[in-house]
Design an enzyme around this catalytic site. Structure first.
Site, PDB file in Angstrom:
ATOM      1  N   ALA A   1      -7.441  -7.094   4.667  1.00  0.00           N
ATOM      2  CA  ALA A   1      -8.193  -7.471   3.467  1.00  0.00           C
ATOM      3  C   ALA A   1      -7.718  -6.656   2.269  1.00  0.00           C
ATOM      4  O   ALA A   1      -7.508  -7.197   1.181  1.00  0.00           O
ATOM      5  CB  ALA A   1      -9.689  -7.290   3.697  1.00  0.00           C
ATOM      6  N   TYR A   2      -7.553  -5.363   2.457  1.00  0.00           N
ATOM      7  CA  TYR A   2      -7.073  -4.503   1.377  1.00  0.00           C
ATOM      8  C   TYR A   2      -5.666  -4.925   0.948  1.00  0.00           C
ATOM      9  O   TYR A   2      -5.396  -5.113  -0.241  1.00  0.00           O
ATOM     10  CB  TYR A   2      -7.076  -3.039   1.826  1.00  0.00           C
ATOM     11  CG  TYR A   2      -6.564  -2.089   0.776  1.00  0.00           C
ATOM     12  CD1 TYR A   2      -7.378  -1.718  -0.289  1.00  0.00           C
ATOM     13  CD2 TYR A   2      -5.276  -1.569   0.829  1.00  0.00           C
ATOM     14  CE1 TYR A   2      -6.923  -0.843  -1.265  1.00  0.00           C
ATOM     15  CE2 TYR A   2      -4.814  -0.704  -0.135  1.00  0.00           C
ATOM     16  CZ  TYR A   2      -5.639  -0.341  -1.183  1.00  0.00           C
ATOM     17  OH  TYR A   2      -5.174   0.506  -2.152  1.00  0.00           O
TER      18      TYR A   2
END
Length: 159
Positions: free
Chosen positions: A65-66
């Site tokens: 996600a990051y």
């Protein structure tokens, strides 16, 4: 504003964790840009420097996600820079590797060790080192560059 987000295999990331990470790391950049770009265009001058991450270029395991959110910041920056290229408003992104900040204070020790092992200088960067690059990008001295993503990686980025 930025968060690391969930530190787990991609298939274990919940929809809420995914959305929260992208909302803070990407949507925040979009909303801020939409708010101040019209004023910069009217003034005929402006500098925007978005903070991405080396993870947005290379990806980090267990940080999908990051990594995805920071890759999106890089793509957003490139698109916006082209839209504004003749307006006097220049747009860049900066892709730091590990920087000694409070955001990394909660990073799991094994994850931090993995990320530091990728840095040839064998250390984390400092906020001051990133700030020096951002200061130049935000200055009048930066006048013939837009849309670039500058690495501050201690040698991690070698392409």
């Amino acid at each position: 504003a930025g968060i690391v987000g969930p530190n787990k295999p991609t298939w274990e990331v919940s929809d809420d964790e995914w959305r929260r990470t992208l909302s803070i790391n990407l949507d925040g950049v979009f909303h801020a840009s939409r708010a101040y770009v019209p004023h910069m265009k009217s003034a005929g001058w402006g500098r925007i420097v978005n903070i991405a991450s080396i993870a947005g270029k290379e990806g980090n395991p267990n940080l999908a996600a990051y990594s995805a959110s920071k890759a999106a910041v890089i793509g957003f920056t490139k698109s916006l820079s082209k839209e504004l290229a003749t307006s006097g408003v220049l747009v860049h992104s900066v892709a730091p590797a590990v920087i000694a900040t409070p955001m990394n204070a909660d990073t799991a020790p094994d994850v931090l060790a993995y990320m530091l092992s990728k840095i040839p200088m064998a250390r984390a960067g400092t906020a001051d080192e990133v700030a020096e690059l951002v200061a130049w990008l935000a200055s009048d001295a930066c006048s013939f560059s837009t849309g670039a993503c500058y690495d501050v990686s201690g040698g991690r980025a070698t392409y």
